[in-house]
Design an enzyme around this catalytic site. Structure first.
Site, PDB file in Angstrom:
ATOM      1  N   HIS A 101      93.557 110.044  45.937  1.00 42.91           N
ATOM      2  CA  HIS A 101      93.843 109.114  47.036  1.00 42.91           C
ATOM      3  C   HIS A 101      92.847 109.429  48.156  1.00 42.91           C
ATOM      4  O   HIS A 101      92.433 110.584  48.302  1.00 42.91           O
ATOM      5  CB  HIS A 101      95.224 109.331  47.642  1.00 42.91           C
ATOM      6  CG  HIS A 101      96.384 109.258  46.694  1.00 42.91           C
ATOM      7  ND1 HIS A 101      96.770 110.302  45.899  1.00 42.91           N
ATOM      8  CD2 HIS A 101      97.283 108.270  46.466  1.00 42.91           C
ATOM      9  CE1 HIS A 101      97.840 109.955  45.198  1.00 42.91           C
ATOM     10  NE2 HIS A 101      98.175 108.729  45.516  1.00 42.91           N
ATOM     11  N   ASP A 104      93.688 112.473  50.071  1.00 42.33           N
ATOM     12  CA  ASP A 104      93.638 113.768  49.363  1.00 42.33           C
ATOM     13  C   ASP A 104      92.315 114.472  49.612  1.00 42.33           C
ATOM     14  O   ASP A 104      92.219 115.693  49.516  1.00 42.33           O
ATOM     15  CB  ASP A 104      93.715 113.592  47.834  1.00 42.33           C
ATOM     16  CG  ASP A 104      94.957 112.889  47.363  1.00 42.33           C
ATOM     17  OD1 ASP A 104      95.982 112.986  48.056  1.00 42.33           O
ATOM     18  OD2 ASP A 104      94.896 112.249  46.291  1.00 42.33           O
ATOM     19  N   GLU A 268     102.881 105.793  33.818  1.00 43.21           N
ATOM     20  CA  GLU A 268     103.241 107.208  34.038  1.00 43.21           C
ATOM     21  C   GLU A 268     104.532 107.507  33.283  1.00 43.21           C
ATOM     22  O   GLU A 268     105.540 106.808  33.427  1.00 43.21           O
ATOM     23  CB  GLU A 268     103.411 107.479  35.532  1.00 43.21           C
ATOM     24  CG  GLU A 268     103.838 108.924  35.802  1.00 43.21           C
ATOM     25  CD  GLU A 268     103.652 109.347  37.252  1.00 43.21           C
ATOM     26  OE1 GLU A 268     102.646 108.944  37.875  1.00 43.21           O
ATOM     27  OE2 GLU A 268     104.510 110.080  37.758  1.00 43.21           O
ATOM     28  N   ASP A 296      99.245 108.091  33.447  1.00 41.81           N
ATOM     29  CA  ASP A 296      99.515 109.276  34.261  1.00 41.81           C
ATOM     30  C   ASP A 296     100.370 110.193  33.404  1.00 41.81           C
ATOM     31  O   ASP A 296     101.550 109.932  33.132  1.00 41.81           O
ATOM     32  CB  ASP A 296     100.211 108.913  35.576  1.00 41.81           C
ATOM     33  CG  ASP A 296      99.195 108.688  36.697  1.00 41.81           C
ATOM     34  OD1 ASP A 296      97.991 108.628  36.399  1.00 41.81           O
ATOM     35  OD2 ASP A 296      99.612 108.589  37.868  1.00 41.81           O
ATOM     36  N   ASP A 309     107.440 115.194  37.799  1.00 45.14           N
ATOM     37  CA  ASP A 309     105.998 115.375  37.553  1.00 45.14           C
ATOM     38  C   ASP A 309     105.675 116.702  36.865  1.00 45.14           C
ATOM     39  O   ASP A 309     104.805 117.461  37.313  1.00 45.14           O
ATOM     40  CB  ASP A 309     105.197 115.291  38.871  1.00 45.14           C
ATOM     41  CG  ASP A 309     105.122 113.876  39.418  1.00 45.14           C
ATOM     42  OD1 ASP A 309     105.380 112.921  38.673  1.00 45.14           O
ATOM     43  OD2 ASP A 309     104.791 113.724  40.610  1.00 45.14           O
TER      44      ASP A 309
HETATM   45  C1  XLS Z   1     103.940 108.772  42.524  1.00 42.25           C
HETATM   46  C2  XLS Z   1     102.770 108.267  41.836  1.00 42.25           C
HETATM   47  C3  XLS Z   1     101.442 108.526  42.530  1.00 42.25           C
HETATM   48  C4  XLS Z   1     100.381 107.642  41.953  1.00 42.25           C
HETATM   49  C5  XLS Z   1      99.170 107.476  42.814  1.00 42.25           C
HETATM   50  O1  XLS Z   1     105.021 108.827  41.985  1.00 42.25           O
HETATM   51  O2  XLS Z   1     102.768 108.759  40.524  1.00 42.25           O
HETATM   52  O3  XLS Z   1     101.088 109.869  42.440  1.00 42.25           O
HETATM   53  O4  XLS Z   1      99.983 108.071  40.699  1.00 42.25           O
HETATM   54  O5  XLS Z   1      99.468 106.964  44.045  1.00 42.25           O
HETATM   55 NI    NI Z   2     101.216 108.589  39.144  1.00 42.24          NI
HETATM   56 NI    NI Z   3     104.802 109.642  39.879  1.00 46.18          NI
END
Ligand code: XLS
Ligand code: NI
Ligand code: NI
Length: 439
Positions: A101, A104, A268, A296, A309
């Site tokens: 981002h 970041d 993700e 992701d 995560d």
């Molecule tokens: C949050 C998201 C974030 C995205 C990018 O839950 O996974 O990290 O991947 O903004």
């Molecule tokens: Ni993500």
């Molecule tokens: Ni996420």
């Protein structure tokens, strides 16, 4: 430049009998699986936010890991130290891609012009480092959810000035994507949703999100961004309800607003499970709609209700994920971005490497097993046979749209009530999967 991860060697492939915790057991970068090397099939990426920024801070306490890399957090010196740390980290693991981002990579300033100047400075540094080993940008994005100005969303905000600010951030991020040769640009709608319908015009907000995305596509294409735009679906967290709920919802939105030619999905794992699906489900829905763009890579904890995560560990999940990815033809612009973080008590530099080794090996094993499942062929054959009745006679006419309700009704009357279709064989198929996985 001084080594940051001292004492950590370059991580090598040791093979499945290896006993070192700092080696790969399954990820053998140059090994060919289904016509491409593992490196090309898996396209691993490092997420700047978790790996170089997150310290383990949560709602109940501060961070536990030191990610200062010898500089004062919040300064440009720290931003530069993160670049050096990140590239050393990727080099030691043999990772070829990264994702970030805007905020970041630099601390956000009060004045957007100063933030943009910092972004120019840091991306000069990143670009230099990229050239050393040919490391590429998988995707970047704008953080339009952390700053309080985005409490009511970015594209979905009720303020035109905040919409304009989000547009400015998006514009700059697209310029950075072009500068760094990025192959993707992601929209994760963290605050694009609502808490209560009592204060929310849902139709208005969704239309405005689409408008922001159209502006991004128009500008991106104008300045030479030729990668994929992605929506990253997530059903909730931080908002109670997020508009990009899951793959199916996001695909409907993209088609409705004419964005489907430029956008694909970034799926993700943990977001799919939050939506009440499996990871494989959202990959399949994306793939059958030609929208499986990128992944992701992480996993959730089904005993917890949030986005934990975690680094990928579950081999069933990585196998089924790679099965979907291989069957859809593999990645083009996308890859496997570790949107994953160490657990809070895993505080050392070694833990950062072990986490990536876990995730990379889990996906390498998943790739090997998915390939074996496809080669074995019994599951695919079962599915093909299951629908074989539709390849001839009236079945074929149904598929090609050449029949009518009258013709079908006449067949039903003539033949009488059909017997139930044959067994779905779920347990038999699951046994085949276990046999392929465990030998
Ligand atoms: C949050 C998201 C974030 C995205 C990018 O839950 O996974 O990290 O991947 O903004
Ligand atoms: Ni993500
Ligand atoms: Ni996420």
């Amino acid at each position: 430049m001084a080594e940051i991860f001292k004492g950590i060697p370059k991580i090598e492939f040791e093979g499945s009998a290896g006993k070192s915790e700092l080696s790969f057991k399954y990820y053998d970068a140059d090994k060919v699986v289904r016509g491409k090397t593992m490196r090309e099939q898996l396209k691993f990426a490092m997420a700047w936010w978790h790996n170089l920024s997150a310290t383990g801070q949560d709602m109940f306490g501060p961070g536990t890991a030191d990610k200062s890399f010898g500089a004062e957090p919040g300064t440009m010196a720290h931003a530069h130290a993160k670049v050096d740390a990140g590239f050393e980290f990727m080099d030691k693991l043999g990772i070829d891609y990264f994702a970030f981002h805007d905020v970041d990579i630099v601390p956000e300033a009060d004045d957007i012009k100063e933030t943009n100047r910092r972004l120019d400075e840091i991306t000069d540094h990143i670009k230099e480092k990229q050239a050393e080993r040919g490391v590429k940008l998988l995707w970047n994005t704008s953080n339009m959810f952390s700053n309080p100005r985005y409490m009511n969303g970015a594209g979905s905000t009720n303020s035109p000035e905040i919409f304009a600010f989000a547009a400015a951030q998006t514009k700059k991020s697209l310029e950075l994507a072009v500068k760094l040769g990025g192959s993707g640009f992601t929209f994760w709608g963290g605050r694009e949703g609502y808490e209560t319908l009592l204060n929310t015009d849902v139709k208005f907000e969704i239309e405005n999100i689409a408008k922001l995305m159209h502006l991004a596509v128009d500008y991106g294409r104008k300045i030479g961004f030729d990668g994929d735009f992605y929506i990253e679906p997530k059903p909730k967290e931080p908002m109670k309800h997020q508009y990009d709920f899951d793959a199916a919802t996001s695909i409907g939105f993209l088609r409705q607003y004419g964005l489907d030619k430029d956008f694909k999905l970034n799926i993700e794992a943990n977001h799919a499970t939050l939506a009440g699906h499996t990871f494989q489900h959202d990959l399949r829905i994306s793939a059958i709609n030609d929208m499986l763009g990128s992944v992701d890579a992480n996993q959730g904890d089904l005993l917890l209700g949030w986005d934990t995560d975690e680094f990928p560990f579950n081999i069933y999940d990585t196998t089924f994920a790679m099965y979907e990815i291989l069957k859809s033809g593999g990645f083009t612009n996308g890859g496997l971005n570790f949107d994953s973080k160490n657990r809070r008590p895993s505080t050392s530099y070694e833990d950062m490497f072990k986490a990536f080794i876990l995730g990379m090996d889990a996906f390498a094993l998943g790739l090997i097993k998915a390939d074996a499942l496809i080669e074995d062929g019994r599951v695919d054959k079962f599915v093909a046979d299951r629908y074989a009745g539709f390849s001839e006679g009236i079945g074929a006419k149904i598929r090609s749209g050449e029949t009518t309700l009258e013709e079908l009704a006449a067949i039903a009357e003539e033949k009488g009530a059909p017997a139930p279709a044959e067994s779905g064989n779920q347990e038999g198929l699951q046994s085949i999967v276990n046999q392929v996985l465990f030998g």
